[in-house]
Design a protein around this motif. Structure first.
Motif, PDB file in Angstrom:
ATOM      1  N   MET A 156      -9.454  30.259  38.402  1.00 52.01           N
ATOM      2  CA  MET A 156      -8.054  30.491  37.587  1.00 52.01           C
ATOM      3  C   MET A 156      -7.353  29.341  37.367  1.00 52.01           C
ATOM      4  O   MET A 156      -6.635  29.221  36.460  1.00 52.01           O
ATOM      5  N   ILE A 157      -7.757  28.080  38.052  1.00 52.38           N
ATOM      6  CA  ILE A 157      -6.830  26.902  38.028  1.00 52.38           C
ATOM      7  C   ILE A 157      -7.505  25.770  36.817  1.00 52.38           C
ATOM      8  O   ILE A 157      -6.529  25.390  36.173  1.00 52.38           O
ATOM      9  N   ARG A 158      -8.802  25.803  36.774  1.00 48.25           N
ATOM     10  CA  ARG A 158      -9.326  25.211  36.022  1.00 48.25           C
ATOM     11  C   ARG A 158      -9.070  24.881  34.299  1.00 48.25           C
ATOM     12  O   ARG A 158      -9.049  24.024  33.627  1.00 48.25           O
ATOM     13  N   SER A 159      -8.689  26.128  34.128  1.00 47.02           N
ATOM     14  CA  SER A 159      -8.275  26.378  32.610  1.00 47.02           C
ATOM     15  C   SER A 159      -6.765  26.173  32.262  1.00 47.02           C
ATOM     16  O   SER A 159      -6.474  26.060  31.229  1.00 47.02           O
ATOM     17  N   TYR A 192      13.689  28.863  42.400  1.00 51.71           N
ATOM     18  CA  TYR A 192      12.310  28.339  42.634  1.00 51.71           C
ATOM     19  C   TYR A 192      11.754  29.222  44.054  1.00 51.71           C
ATOM     20  O   TYR A 192      11.890  28.773  44.968  1.00 51.71           O
ATOM     21  N   PRO A 193      11.299  30.330  43.777  1.00 52.58           N
ATOM     22  CA  PRO A 193      10.834  31.302  44.927  1.00 52.58           C
ATOM     23  C   PRO A 193       9.397  30.556  45.424  1.00 52.58           C
ATOM     24  O   PRO A 193       8.757  31.657  45.513  1.00 52.58           O
ATOM     25  N   LEU A 194       9.029  29.596  45.459  1.00 53.30           N
ATOM     26  CA  LEU A 194       7.972  29.005  45.960  1.00 53.30           C
ATOM     27  C   LEU A 194       7.702  28.717  47.548  1.00 53.30           C
ATOM     28  O   LEU A 194       8.809  28.050  47.640  1.00 53.30           O
ATOM     29  N   VAL A 207       0.430  29.455  49.401  1.00 55.12           N
ATOM     30  CA  VAL A 207      -0.958  28.735  49.499  1.00 55.12           C
ATOM     31  C   VAL A 207      -1.972  29.707  49.539  1.00 55.12           C
ATOM     32  O   VAL A 207      -3.013  29.472  48.814  1.00 55.12           O
ATOM     33  N   ASP A 208      -1.709  31.085  49.977  1.00 53.60           N
ATOM     34  CA  ASP A 208      -2.911  32.097  49.948  1.00 53.60           C
ATOM     35  C   ASP A 208      -2.926  32.360  48.319  1.00 53.60           C
ATOM     36  O   ASP A 208      -4.092  32.669  47.909  1.00 53.60           O
ATOM     37  N   ASP A 209      -1.944  32.696  47.602  1.00 50.77           N
ATOM     38  CA  ASP A 209      -2.161  32.970  46.088  1.00 50.77           C
ATOM     39  C   ASP A 209      -2.867  31.833  45.577  1.00 50.77           C
ATOM     40  O   ASP A 209      -3.913  32.067  44.770  1.00 50.77           O
ATOM     41  N   LEU A 210      -2.460  30.475  45.709  1.00 50.39           N
ATOM     42  CA  LEU A 210      -3.308  29.268  45.131  1.00 50.39           C
ATOM     43  C   LEU A 210      -4.783  29.529  45.685  1.00 50.39           C
ATOM     44  O   LEU A 210      -5.566  29.156  44.829  1.00 50.39           O
ATOM     45  N   LYS A 211      -4.905  29.712  46.743  1.00 47.37           N
ATOM     46  CA  LYS A 211      -6.430  29.734  47.452  1.00 47.37           C
ATOM     47  C   LYS A 211      -7.265  30.902  46.344  1.00 47.37           C
ATOM     48  O   LYS A 211      -8.266  30.614  46.101  1.00 47.37           O
ATOM     49  N   ARG A 212      -6.557  32.012  46.439  1.00 39.99           N
ATOM     50  CA  ARG A 212      -7.160  33.067  45.680  1.00 39.99           C
ATOM     51  C   ARG A 212      -7.438  32.491  44.266  1.00 39.99           C
ATOM     52  O   ARG A 212      -8.577  33.033  43.487  1.00 39.99           O
ATOM     53  N   ILE A 271       0.900  31.155  36.272  1.00 41.74           N
ATOM     54  CA  ILE A 271       0.173  32.035  36.558  1.00 41.74           C
ATOM     55  C   ILE A 271       0.859  32.660  37.947  1.00 41.74           C
ATOM     56  O   ILE A 271       0.372  33.443  38.756  1.00 41.74           O
ATOM     57  N   GLY A 272       1.977  32.333  38.230  1.00 37.71           N
ATOM     58  CA  GLY A 272       2.916  33.120  39.356  1.00 37.71           C
ATOM     59  C   GLY A 272       2.334  32.717  40.545  1.00 37.71           C
ATOM     60  O   GLY A 272       2.660  33.683  41.615  1.00 37.71           O
TER      61      GLY A 272
END
Ligand code: DGT
Ligand code: CA
Ligand code: CA
Length: 576
Positions: A131-134, A90-92, A120-125, A115-116
């Motif tokens: 890209m999250i809503r779908s 779990y490399p998160l 937090v930065d990945d998630l923000k971008r 989506i990999g």
């Protein structure tokens, strides 16, 4: 301090276990409890381990043989093999991702798989690019909530909650005091003012050999690096992710330096202007008259006195009118830790606490409490093992049993009753009538709209079954915004229904905060300053609650748990 580090690792292991197939429910719980217990511990685990070995570790509440072994492994090698192995799978960055409001470990893992997303930065971008809503189970609202949560976290970045900064500052101070190199040691800055978050820690010492002190602090185990090193000031980077300024001053400057570096800056500017008007000069070296004689004396009080002012506690030095009142000798009296007699918000292992009723009572007595109320969760808080009406009956007889044998402390029967979505309470009236008093709080559906949420809370307060409204805004320091509430209406309802407002002293909460206390004081309401302790060591959180109350200028006559047991009982029955 290793405690925080290990607690964070345990929490992250629990996060990872939570997303595993088949959910290791009890294991998750064990890791969470251990993390909670460690983070509240005052002594460093490495010291316990050094002195008593593995057996010493198993004495810590919530730490069994298995976890003790993991702690020992970490202390010996700087690694924990279970953690390293799981981390490969779990490399998160669970630690920071789950700090985002509404983002649990399962959700975070789903986003990683889909989506990999790892950080937090990945998630923000991704959220900013919609890209999250779908992704199944997320949608537009949760995407915008995620972004809001990230912005909130980033606003506070760089400031550390007091609950982490203060124990660290105390640990460094103690090491300095034990070094034999210094005479006086004092924590200054925002930590001394007990601000809810700290930008950097400031420590002052006096010493005959400043160079040795500078070398000593550069090598201290709390440090991960040196930011700046001069002859009398060193700034170290701490492993916990904060800087610490350590300054060596001369004995004759100590009082003035302490006053200066305690601040805050606006308070200092005003005090210095008063000095100038009197023909003096005030700076971090002293209080000087026109012939450059230092009048400062041994302590801060003598500086304020020479300026014609009354000293006020550091908590009040925020330039909120305290300078002017002090000049007129009309500072209000504020609550102090010594005035506290009881604790109205205490959890045990009957719900989500770590320790037994008897242990909590004994430790509270050692903390100087004369009475405590046992306030375990009600059934809607199933994650926290909340109890049903039936279970409470058994629980109350258990409290009564412990109360009989407990020496030097009175136990009160209560509960932290969930205020449900519609404003009703989570227990039957007959159950609530068996309690000595009732504490109630909102724990669910925190995102309700303002009008609805206000109506929900006010309805509960009007029920006649709420004596204390616990953590009224629901905010968490640095990580969760307050609920959308019309606080003025809540305070009015508290006045109308004789409900006390809680100042929750848990350093993650500090709720009401200083500013809200100042607003609430204008109503005829009482307050209850509590620890919300979930373990024995958490009972020391009273200092955070009291300092928050001091920052809100709360007087001792407004605090129900500063009342004697008899007067408290009178207060409770007066509002029935
Ligand atoms: P922080 O670190 O952001 O949580 O807040 P403080 O209050 O600890 O601020 P810090 O560390 O920058 O400085 C410590 C104290 O030193 C501050 O509370 C007041 C004093 N101080 C710093 N800069 C100045 C200044 O320019 N003028 C005056 N009068 N005092 C200052
Ligand atoms: Ca500071
Ligand atoms: Ca500083």
């Amino acid at each position: 301090m290793h405690n925080q580090q290990i607690a964070e690792i345990f929490d992250e292991i629990a996060d990872m276990l939570e997303v595993e197939e088949g959910e290791h429910r009890f294991e998750v719980l064990a890791y969470r409890k251990a993390a909670l217990s460690l983070s509240g511990l005052t002594e460093d685990v490495s010291e316990i381990y050094g002195r008593l070995g593995i057996n010493g570790l198993t004495e810590i509440p919530g730490i069994g043989k298995g976890l003790a072994g993991k702690i020992a492994e970490f202390l010996e090698s700087g690694k924990m093999s279970k953690y390293t192995a799981m981390k490969r799978k779990y490399p998160l960055d669970f630690k920071n991702l789950t700090r985002i409001q509404g983002m649990g470990s399962k959700k975070a893992y789903r986003l990683y798989k889909e989506i990999g997303i790892k950080t937090v930065d990945d998630l923000k971008r991704a959220a900013e690019k919609h890209m999250i809503r779908s992704i199944a189970g997320f949608g537009e609202k949760s995407e915008s909530d995620i972004l809001k949560g990230i912005y909130l976290l980033q606003e506070n970045q760089g400031r550390m909650p007091l609950g982490t900064a203060l124990p660290e500052a105390q640990d460094i101070s103690r090491k300095l005091a034990d070094s034999g190199l210094v005479e006086r040691v004092e924590i200054a800055g925002s930590t001394r003012r007990m601000r809810e978050t700290v930008g950097d820690i400031d420590i002052l010492v006096t010493s005959g050999s400043p160079d040795k002190v500078m070398r000593f602090v550069s090598g201290i185990s709390n440090a991960s690096g040196i930011v700046l090193s001069g002859p009398t000031k060193t700034t170290i980077r701490l492993k916990i992710g904060l800087n610490c300024d350590i300054r060596v001053v001369s004995d004759s400057s100590f009082a003035a330096a302490l006053q200066y570096f305690t601040g805050n800056k606006d308070h200092n500017v005003k005090v210095r202007e008063i000095a100038i008007k009197k023909g003096y000069k005030l700076n971090e070296y002293g209080l000087f008259d026109s012939r450059k004689k230092n009048l400062a004396g041994k302590d801060e009080a003598s500086i304020y006195r020479k300026l014609g002012m009354d000293i006020m506690p550091p908590e009040m030095r925020e330039d909120r009118g305290e300078v002017e009142l002090s000049l007129r000798h009309s500072l209000p009296e504020v609550i102090s830790l010594g005035a506290i007699k009881g604790d109205m918000h205490v959890h045990t292992n009957h719900s989500d606490g770590v320790d037994s009723i008897a242990d909590m009572a004994e430790y509270a007595r050692r903390e100087g409490r004369e009475y405590i109320g046992i306030t375990d969760h009600t059934k809607s808080e199933y994650i926290a093992h909340g109890m049903s009406d039936m279970q409470f009956l058994k629980h109350f007889s258990e409290i009564d049993k412990v109360a009989k044998s407990a020496k030097g402390i009175t136990l009160l029967k209560s509960a932290e009753i969930d205020i449900l979505k519609d404003g009703s309470l989570d227990l039957k009236k007959s159950t609530m009538e068996m309690m000595d008093y009732r504490l109630a709080a909102v724990h669910t559906s925190l995102g309700m709209a303002r009008q609805e949420m206000t109506a929900r809370v006010v309805k509960a307060m009007e029920s006649g079954y709420v004596d204390i409204l616990a953590h009224p805004t629901g905010r968490l320091v640095n990580s969760r915004k307050p609920m959308d509430l019309d606080l003025e209406r809540v305070f009015q309802a508290a006045e109308d229904n004789g409900v006390a407002l809680e100042i929750d002293g848990h350093p993650d909460r500090l709720d009401l905060n200083d500013e809200n206390i100042m607003k609430a004081i204008k109503y005829k309401v009482m307050f209850s300053i509590d620890t919300d302790a979930h373990s024995k060591s958490n009972l020391s959180y009273m200092k955070y609650g009291v300092s928050t109350a001091m920052r809100g200028w709360l007087g001792p006559d407004r605090v129900i748990n500063a009342l004697s047991m008899e007067k408290l009982m009178k207060w409770i029955s007066s509002r029935k």
